[in-house]
Design an enzyme around this catalytic site. Structure first.
Site, PDB file in Angstrom:
ATOM      1  N   LYS A  37       0.839  -1.207   0.000  1.00 30.18           N
ATOM      2  CA  LYS A  37       0.000   0.000   0.000  1.00 30.18           C
ATOM      3  C   LYS A  37       0.869   1.250   0.000  1.00 30.18           C
ATOM      4  O   LYS A  37       2.076   1.168   0.295  1.00 30.18           O
ATOM      5  CB  LYS A  37      -0.906  -0.031   1.232  1.00 30.18           C
ATOM      6  CG  LYS A  37      -0.129  -0.138   2.541  1.00 30.18           C
ATOM      7  CD  LYS A  37      -1.030  -0.507   3.713  1.00 30.18           C
ATOM      8  CE  LYS A  37      -0.237  -0.546   5.006  1.00 30.18           C
ATOM      9  NZ  LYS A  37      -1.076  -0.984   6.137  1.00 30.18           N
ATOM     10  N   ARG A 141     -10.506   0.220  14.769  1.00 27.48           N
ATOM     11  CA  ARG A 141     -10.173   1.130  13.688  1.00 27.48           C
ATOM     12  C   ARG A 141     -11.031   0.777  12.492  1.00 27.48           C
ATOM     13  O   ARG A 141     -11.951   1.473  12.127  1.00 27.48           O
ATOM     14  CB  ARG A 141      -8.672   0.958  13.384  1.00 27.48           C
ATOM     15  CG  ARG A 141      -8.088   1.888  12.391  1.00 27.48           C
ATOM     16  CD  ARG A 141      -6.601   1.620  12.181  1.00 27.48           C
ATOM     17  NE  ARG A 141      -6.331   0.354  11.503  1.00 27.48           N
ATOM     18  CZ  ARG A 141      -5.183   0.060  10.911  1.00 27.48           C
ATOM     19  NH1 ARG A 141      -4.180   0.931  10.937  1.00 27.48           N
ATOM     20  NH2 ARG A 141      -5.005  -1.090  10.308  1.00 27.48           N
ATOM     21  N   TYR A 266      15.160  30.329   8.422  1.00 24.78           N
ATOM     22  CA  TYR A 266      13.944  31.063   8.807  1.00 24.78           C
ATOM     23  C   TYR A 266      13.828  31.148  10.329  1.00 24.78           C
ATOM     24  O   TYR A 266      14.066  30.172  11.046  1.00 24.78           O
ATOM     25  CB  TYR A 266      12.709  30.337   8.278  1.00 24.78           C
ATOM     26  CG  TYR A 266      12.469  30.519   6.796  1.00 24.78           C
ATOM     27  CD1 TYR A 266      12.250  31.781   6.263  1.00 24.78           C
ATOM     28  CD2 TYR A 266      12.447  29.421   5.947  1.00 24.78           C
ATOM     29  CE1 TYR A 266      12.011  31.945   4.906  1.00 24.78           C
ATOM     30  CE2 TYR A 266      12.204  29.570   4.590  1.00 24.78           C
ATOM     31  CZ  TYR A 266      11.986  30.829   4.078  1.00 24.78           C
ATOM     32  OH  TYR A 266      11.748  30.983   2.736  1.00 24.78           O
ATOM     33  N   MET A 314      11.493  24.532   2.872  1.00 24.40           N
ATOM     34  CA  MET A 314      10.765  23.725   1.889  1.00 24.40           C
ATOM     35  C   MET A 314      11.701  22.926   0.987  1.00 24.40           C
ATOM     36  O   MET A 314      11.462  21.751   0.705  1.00 24.40           O
ATOM     37  CB  MET A 314       9.868  24.626   1.036  1.00 24.40           C
ATOM     38  CG  MET A 314       8.935  23.846   0.112  1.00 24.40           C
ATOM     39  SD  MET A 314       7.942  24.914  -0.940  1.00 24.40           S
ATOM     40  CE  MET A 314       6.894  25.725   0.241  1.00 24.40           C
TER      41      MET A 314
END
Ligand SMILES: *Cc1c(COP(=O)(O)O)cnc(C)c1O
Length: 380
Positions: A37, A141, A266, A314
């Site tokens: 998956k 779940r 940053y 980023m």
């Protein structure tokens, strides 16, 4: 043109195949299925699933219908289970591709049966691949809840014409060998299976990677290995017996000197108290290199550990290379972010998460190199 690429992700398909064979041997005579998956845990299902099939895997598990449809294209003959159940889709969509949903509620069983049972055909004549039944035994779940399991046991008519190919459940704590949840869930599952009006030989499955290492009672007829195939540790607090699969290497794009009072990144979250040398690599949180690694993560250059300084942004991350000889940390030098010196589990721990999340977030901007043993270095 085969230009140099600033970031390369190497996926060792041979290591995945070795991990598969190791697990398959360990659980024998149970069958070892593979969870592929989420694009084979971020590693690329188009490469990984055929490699697993070549290693002998016949049964695959995906999460969604779309993943199942894509996998069917790759593996025409494999058994493919879809773990998330019908997902509001028309059961015929599964049947058309011979996908086997893990039905997770009585309403899902009803919808499946309305479509494919009582249509006058026996299972043998029908081209429809039989579903799995997924029982919840404690993870709360997905899966047939306790009250619905009781009804299935008390009302054998549910199985008129419906012959599930697999009975399954999922462990909540299987990475913790000491958890009492494991034995409790196994017992519940075996009680449910024994109570159903089904042939005793209907295969059962409760173990994922962790469960495989909890011992033979957990292997039953089938295991569903995911993480361990991709090199993650199946048990916490225990040595990792799996081969490492991924290596993530970035090239240094720029080196700079900073001095007392300078800051980096940053928010200026890291300030230097004296002269330092910094190296910048082109990997950031957009590549799944988590911002949580800011001022906490490490990388390696020529085997030496270097800290991440300032915030991961980023597209860029900065390393403090003051401790290294200038020649070792110059533009173009390779920086190991994942590999023999730092596993996905270890990086995940530094980011406050787990190796699964590190792998499934691996960036799409990396050049991906697949090693398959025969043509090492074969490019995707
Ligand atoms: C993801 C998943 C697996 C595989 O789990 P790993 O811990 O990665 O081995 C098996 N079964 C189910 C139901 C899953 O959701």
């Amino acid at each position: 043109m085969d230009r140099p690429h600033p970031v390369e992700l190497t996926v060792d398909l041979q290591a995945i195949a070795d991990n598969y064979r190791m697990l398959a041997a360990k659980v024998k005579p149970a069958e070892c299925g593979a969870a592929v998956k989420a694009d084979a845990y971020g590693l690329g299902v188009a490469k990984v699933a055929p490699a697993l099939a070549r290693a002998g895997c016949r049964t695959f598990f995906v999460a969604t219908l779309d993943e199942g449809i894509a996998l069917r294209q790759l593996l025409p003959a494999a058994a493919i289970y879809v773990l998330n159940g019908l997902q509001l889709a028309d059961p015929r969509e599964f049947a058309e591709k011979r996908l086997q949903p893990a039905l997770c509620s009585l309403p899902e069983i009803e919808r499946w049966s309305e479509r494919f049972v009582n249509d006058g055909k026996s299972d043998k004549d029908s081209p429809v691949a039989a579903p799995a039944l997924h029982f919840d035994t404690g993870i709360s779940r997905l899966g047939i809840p306790r009250d619905e399991s009781r009804r299935l046991i008390a009302e054998p008519a549910w199985f008129d014409g419906l012959k599930p190919a697999l009975l399954m459940s999922h462990l909540a704590c299987s990475d913790d060998i000491a958890s009492p949840m494991n034995a409790r869930q196994l017992q519940r599952f075996n009680e449910i299976c024994a109570g159903l009006a089904l042939p005793a030989k209907t295969p059962r499955s409760i173990a994922a990677s962790g469960g495989i290492f909890l011992g033979p009672p957990y292997h039953l007829g089938m295991v569903r290995a995911g993480a361990a195939l991709y090199g993650l540790a199946p048990l916490m607090n225990d040595a990792n017996p799996m081969r490492q699969v991924v290596r993530l290497q970035a090239k240094i794009l720029q080196v700079r000197r900073v001095d007392d009072g300078d800051s980096v990144g940053y928010g200026a979250t890291h300030r230097f108290a004296g002269p330092a040398r910094l190296a910048t690599v082109g990997v950031g949180y957009a590549d799944g290199f988590m911002r949580a690694l800011s001022n906490r993560g490490v990388a390696h250059i020529g085997g030496a550990e270097v800290p991440i300084v300032g915030r991961v942004s980023m597209d860029l991350t900065v390393l403090d290379v003051t401790g290294l000889p200038e020649k070792a940390a110059q533009v173009g030098a390779a920086v190991d972010l994942l590999g023999p010196l730092q596993s996905p589990d270890a990086l995940g721990e530094r980011a406050g998460t787990i190796g699964y999340e590190v792998l499934t977030n691996l960036g799409r901007r990396y050049r991906r190199i697949y090693l398959d043993g025969e043509v090492a270095g074969g490019r995707a």
